[in-house]
Design an enzyme around this catalytic site. Sequence first.
Site, short mmCIF file in Angstrom:
data_model
loop_
_atom_site.label_atom_id
_atom_site.label_comp_id
_atom_site.label_asym_id
_atom_site.label_seq_id
_atom_site.Cartn_x
_atom_site.Cartn_y
_atom_site.Cartn_z
CE LYS A 211 27.67 28.39 84.88
NZ LYS A 211 28.86 27.76 84.29
CG ASP B 120 31.33 25.43 82.52
OD1 ASP B 120 31.44 26.52 83.12
OD2 ASP B 120 31.85 24.36 82.93
CG LEU B 121 36.70 28.71 80.98
CD1 LEU B 121 37.14 28.91 79.54
CD2 LEU B 121 37.13 29.92 81.82
CG ASP B 122 36.95 27.02 85.18
OD1 ASP B 122 38.07 27.23 84.69
OD2 ASP B 122 36.32 27.87 85.84
CD GLU C 84 28.01 24.08 83.28
OE1 GLU C 84 28.82 23.33 83.87
OE2 GLU C 84 27.98 25.30 83.47
CG ASP C 85 32.68 20.61 84.07
OD1 ASP C 85 32.15 21.75 84.01
OD2 ASP C 85 33.62 20.34 84.84
CE LYS D 197 35.11 18.76 88.92
NZ LYS D 197 35.15 17.47 88.25
CB SER E 151 32.69 30.77 82.62
OG SER E 151 33.51 30.50 83.74
CB ALA E 152 30.75 30.42 87.82
CB THR F 184 40.90 25.50 84.91
OG1 THR F 184 39.63 25.47 84.27
CG2 THR F 184 41.89 26.25 84.04
C1 BG6 Z 1 33.66 27.84 87.82
C2 BG6 Z 1 34.44 26.73 88.47
O1 BG6 Z 1 33.78 27.74 86.43
O2 BG6 Z 1 34.17 29.12 88.22
C3 BG6 Z 1 34.43 26.91 89.99
O3 BG6 Z 1 33.85 25.49 88.13
C4 BG6 Z 1 34.93 28.30 90.35
O4 BG6 Z 1 35.24 25.92 90.56
C5 BG6 Z 1 34.10 29.36 89.63
O5 BG6 Z 1 34.84 28.52 91.75
C6 BG6 Z 1 34.56 30.78 89.93
O6 BG6 Z 1 35.83 30.99 89.40
P1 BG6 Z 1 36.78 32.21 89.72
O7 BG6 Z 1 37.89 32.05 88.70
O8 BG6 Z 1 35.99 33.47 89.48
O9 BG6 Z 1 37.21 32.09 91.13
MG MG Z 2 32.71 23.65 84.61
#
Ligand code: BG6
Ligand code: MG
Length: 214
Positions: A143, A8-10, A167-168, A44, A113-114, A16
């Site tokens: 997710k 996962d990224l964020d 993942e977090d 999240k 990542s989402a 972030t």
């Molecule tokens: C996830 C975050 O990685 O990405 C969420 O945990 C975020 O908080 C989602 O809404 C979508 O991100 P973005 O950058 O496409 O708006």
């Molecule tokens: Mg995350």
Amino acid sequence: MKKGVIFDLDGVIVDTAPFHYLAWKETADKLGIQIDEEFNESLKGIDRYNSLQKILDFGNVVLEEDEKERLMKEKNDRYLKLLDGLNKDSILPGIEVFISDLKKSGYKLALASASKNAPLILKKTGLLEYFDNIAEPGSVRAKPFPDIFQKGAELLGLDTAECVGIEDSYAGLQAINDAGIYSIGIGDAKILSAADMNLKSTDFLTLELINNIV
Ligand code: BG6
Ligand code: MG
């Protein structure tokens, strides 16, 4: 031994999550909806559209689709401004050594990542080159569905049983587990109790730890 690691990224690679929260909080404030850090926990891992929908549902606010589009764009513009200063120093503790060690040892790495901003963030932090593949969030169910982690494994040419997912978020952890991937949860072990392994922070991620997973 596992052959691939899907990140996962964020909240796992970069810190972030507070920026997403600040940007959404301004949207919520303007709509007269009070959100706090505890509510933010439920956002999240949740994609942009569903995050906004959760905020609207929480405040019992109903909006037309084009207004939702406008609010999502506004939130993302705010988020991008907050990302302005992002650089190598924004990488979470231990992560760069960890992924560089994994690469050197022959593990394949994918991102699940989402976030549609993921490629930009990996570029800004200088981490893009480490990743063999990035699973596109727009092309699969979001997710907590397992799709993005399954896609990550598929892109790496691996079976899900050969991968580890990190993942977090609660939603993301569910996605890893439902994909049949070994899961590592970073952060609050109470929220992430479904993980195969819990770590307090990214500091504890090491090559040795991954080598020892059977
Ligand atoms: C996830 C975050 O990685 O990405 C969420 O945990 C975020 O908080 C989602 O809404 C979508 O991100 P973005 O950058 O496409 O708006
Ligand atoms: Mg995350």
